[in-house]
Design a protein around this motif. Structure first.
Motif, PDB file in Angstrom:
ATOM      1  N   ALA A  37       2.585 -10.093  -0.629  1.00  0.00           N
ATOM      2  CA  ALA A  37       2.474  -9.881   0.814  1.00  0.00           C
ATOM      3  C   ALA A  37       2.029  -8.457   1.125  1.00  0.00           C
ATOM      4  O   ALA A  37       1.198  -8.224   2.016  1.00  0.00           O
ATOM      5  N   GLU A  38       2.577  -7.481   0.375  1.00  0.00           N
ATOM      6  CA  GLU A  38       2.199  -6.083   0.600  1.00  0.00           C
ATOM      7  C   GLU A  38       0.722  -5.853   0.319  1.00  0.00           C
ATOM      8  O   GLU A  38       0.055  -5.076   1.013  1.00  0.00           O
ATOM      9  N   SER A  39       0.204  -6.544  -0.697  1.00  0.00           N
ATOM     10  CA  SER A  39      -1.206  -6.396  -1.021  1.00  0.00           C
ATOM     11  C   SER A  39      -2.094  -7.093   0.007  1.00  0.00           C
ATOM     12  O   SER A  39      -3.079  -6.532   0.490  1.00  0.00           O
ATOM     13  N   THR A  40      -1.721  -8.301   0.379  1.00  0.00           N
ATOM     14  CA  THR A  40      -2.530  -9.079   1.320  1.00  0.00           C
ATOM     15  C   THR A  40      -2.648  -8.395   2.673  1.00  0.00           C
ATOM     16  O   THR A  40      -3.729  -8.350   3.285  1.00  0.00           O
ATOM     17  N   PHE A  41      -1.534  -7.854   3.145  1.00  0.00           N
ATOM     18  CA  PHE A  41      -1.507  -7.278   4.488  1.00  0.00           C
ATOM     19  C   PHE A  41      -1.518  -5.745   4.479  1.00  0.00           C
ATOM     20  O   PHE A  41      -1.219  -5.115   5.486  1.00  0.00           O
ATOM     21  N   VAL A  42      -1.856  -5.161   3.339  1.00  0.00           N
ATOM     22  CA  VAL A  42      -2.087  -3.719   3.165  1.00  0.00           C
ATOM     23  C   VAL A  42      -0.903  -2.905   3.707  1.00  0.00           C
ATOM     24  O   VAL A  42      -0.989  -2.268   4.768  1.00  0.00           O
ATOM     25  N   VAL A  43       0.193  -2.947   2.976  1.00  0.00           N
ATOM     26  CA  VAL A  43       1.414  -2.294   3.428  1.00  0.00           C
ATOM     27  C   VAL A  43       1.254  -0.780   3.557  1.00  0.00           C
ATOM     28  O   VAL A  43       1.924  -0.142   4.374  1.00  0.00           O
ATOM     29  N   THR A  44       0.334  -0.184   2.792  1.00  0.00           N
ATOM     30  CA  THR A  44       0.167   1.275   2.899  1.00  0.00           C
ATOM     31  C   THR A  44      -0.318   1.673   4.288  1.00  0.00           C
ATOM     32  O   THR A  44       0.095   2.698   4.836  1.00  0.00           O
ATOM     33  N   ARG A  45      -1.182   0.846   4.870  1.00  0.00           N
ATOM     34  CA  ARG A  45      -1.638   1.136   6.232  1.00  0.00           C
ATOM     35  C   ARG A  45      -0.503   0.944   7.239  1.00  0.00           C
ATOM     36  O   ARG A  45      -0.369   1.712   8.194  1.00  0.00           O
ATOM     37  N   LEU A  46       0.281  -0.105   7.020  1.00  0.00           N
ATOM     38  CA  LEU A  46       1.409  -0.351   7.925  1.00  0.00           C
ATOM     39  C   LEU A  46       2.413   0.790   7.861  1.00  0.00           C
ATOM     40  O   LEU A  46       2.966   1.207   8.885  1.00  0.00           O
ATOM     41  N   ARG A  47       2.648   1.319   6.649  1.00  0.00           N
ATOM     42  CA  ARG A  47       3.593   2.430   6.509  1.00  0.00           C
ATOM     43  C   ARG A  47       3.044   3.688   7.179  1.00  0.00           C
ATOM     44  O   ARG A  47       3.786   4.429   7.835  1.00  0.00           O
ATOM     45  N   ALA A  48       1.741   3.944   7.014  1.00  0.00           N
ATOM     46  CA  ALA A  48       1.149   5.117   7.660  1.00  0.00           C
ATOM     47  C   ALA A  48       1.253   5.007   9.179  1.00  0.00           C
ATOM     48  O   ALA A  48       1.567   5.980   9.876  1.00  0.00           O
TER      49      ALA A  48
END
Length: 465
Positions: free
Chosen positions: A320-331
């Motif tokens: 899920a983190e990869s599919t929805f790009v968790v790094t952008r969500l965290r930023a």
């Protein structure tokens, strides 16, 4: 030191001969283990550096492992370095961590039935509490301890919870006796599959109580078992039968986890804690201990990791983190939180900089409670600081205040701040006995005893005990 010299020293100084000789032997083994294999008990743990008070009920108190001049009331025992004897014993004393002359000290209550193995373990247990207290850090679980008041509301009359706890004990007993890492890992997963649904039914507060009790008393009891195991591996350990009995009693205690209803249910975690620790030893070796502290884990969480209990969960989370790009969500979240903090500070500044009399209420020596809030209009500014945007009612004993205007509450400083109207609308009345009454269209305050002062537009009311 030879036994004859020890006997002579004890006779001269007055401690009970047989009991004291057993205690001295046990303490010597704790010192030896701490100096030689302390990290094998727990990383950074040196029980040889922690003084110990041994309370012999009805006879006196033996101090061992002390450095420097003895505390007041203790007489030295000839031939036993760092020792002292006091001919009084606190009747209410319990085995615990304590302070003696300003020094963190372990305290052990001694009875005639305790053998060397039991005293080695109990000394290590109480010394570990001293170590854990010294290692305590804000926001970290290790050394924190559980909320003991929850023993008053734990559901001891819930058959479903009792059956679940009994099942956990049976699974842990089987895991302790199982051969092979694969079988132990399978039983660890069974244990977690039983425990986690039971704790969900308990609710988060009581589940946390159980997990912190295992971190607190459970890990201390693990060091008890671990130290006796290490001692029994030495050829010259004088009490191997006692070490074997101790281990057997631990397994029996797991099988009978819920059966002793004559004592507090809290003692169950003295059984589950060491069992989880030994299971982790078998699955991971010693690395789990440092991991538990570094990652701020419970023992239960450490076991779930070691047993790969949540492997599928981790795979799905990473997907899920990869599919929805968790790094952008965290930023984006980091930016949003920073903006929220700035917005809240600006709101507070706007409230307190409004024209009119600023009322500051400080409560000393007691808790500033809230008798009424509007949850729809309450904002967090930062940890411990709240902004009530339209109405709040505060109370503390004989003090009560109702505000119909924005109020900044600092729970750390026990303080309220609010602009309560134009000077001409604020009436302050004080009485001869310290009574204070403040009235305006935006506040109604009454206190039986308070000090009032004014500095410019700021009126400060300090509520006294």
């Amino acid at each position: 030191m030879g036994s004859a010299a020890l006997c002579l020293a004890l006779i001269v100084q007055g401690p009970p001969l047989e009991t004291t000789a057993t205690v001295v032997t046990a303490h010597q083994w704790v010192v030896r283990l701490g100096a030689e294999v302390g990290d094998s008990i727990w990383p950074g743990f040196r029980p040889d550096t922690i003084p110990v008070l041994y309370v012999v009920r009805g006879q006196g108190t033996l101090l061992l492992g002390w450095r420097g001049a003895l505390p007041e009331g203790f007489l030295p025992i000839t031939g036993v370095a760092g020792s002292g004897w006091a001919s009084s014993a606190d009747r209410a004393a319990a085995s615990t961590g304590t302070q003696l002359a300003g020094h963190p000290t372990a305290q052990v209550v001694v009875n005639d039935s305790q053998n060397v193995a039991a005293l080695v373990g109990l000394t290590t247990h109480e010394a570990f509490h001293v170590f854990a207290a010294a290692a305590k850090q804000e926001g970290r679980r290790f050394g924190q301890g559980e909320n003991a008041f929850l023993v008053t509301s734990y559901p001891v009359f819930d058959p479903q919870n009792e059956a679940g706890m009994a099942l956990e004990g049976r699974v842990l007993a089987a895991a302790e006796e199982a051969d092979g890492k694969a079988r132990k890992r399978a039983l660890a997963r069974e244990f977690l599959a039983v425990r986690e649904p039971r704790q969900r039914a308990l609710g988060p507060e009581l589940a946390e109580f159980e997990q912190l009790a295992e971190l607190n008393e459970g890990l201390a009891e693990y060091t008890l078992v671990r130290s006796v195991q290490l001692a029994a591996r030495r050829r010259d350990f004088p009490d191997r039968p006692g070490a074997v009995r101790l281990q057997q009693n631990k397994v029996t205690g797991l099988r009978q986890l819920t059966e002793d209803v004559t004592r507090s249910f809290r003692l169950r975690y003295y059984a589950t804690g060491p069992a989880l620790g030994l299971l982790l030893d078998a699955l991971e070796g010693p690395v789990w201990k440092a991991r538990l502290m570094e990652q701020n884990l419970t023992v239960q969480d450490a076991l779930a990791d070691a047993a790969a209990y949540r492997t599928q969960e981790r795979v799905l989370r990473r997907q899920a983190e990869s599919t929805f790009v968790v790094t952008r969500l965290r930023a984006a979240a980091d930016s949003g939180v920073a903006g929220l903090r700035a917005l809240r500070r600006a709101q507070v500044d706007s409230v307190l900089n409004a024209p009119g009399v600023q009322l500051v209420v400080i409560v000393a020596g007691r808790y500033l409670g809230l008798c009424g809030i509007d949850p729809q209009n309450l904002l967090q500014v930062e940890p411990g600081v709240l902004l009530h945007t339209r109405w709040v009612q505060a109370c503390a004993g004989d003090f009560q205040a109702t505000f119909t205007t924005p109020v900044v509450q600092d729970r750390n400083a026990q303080m309220l701040r609010a602009v309560v109207g134009a000077d001409s609308t604020v009436k302050v009345t004080t009485g001869a006995q310290g009574e204070v009454q403040i009235e305006s269209p935006l506040v109604s305050l009454r206190a039986a005893k308070a000090d009032v002062s004014r500095d410019g537009r700021v009126v400060t009311v300090k509520i006294q005990n």
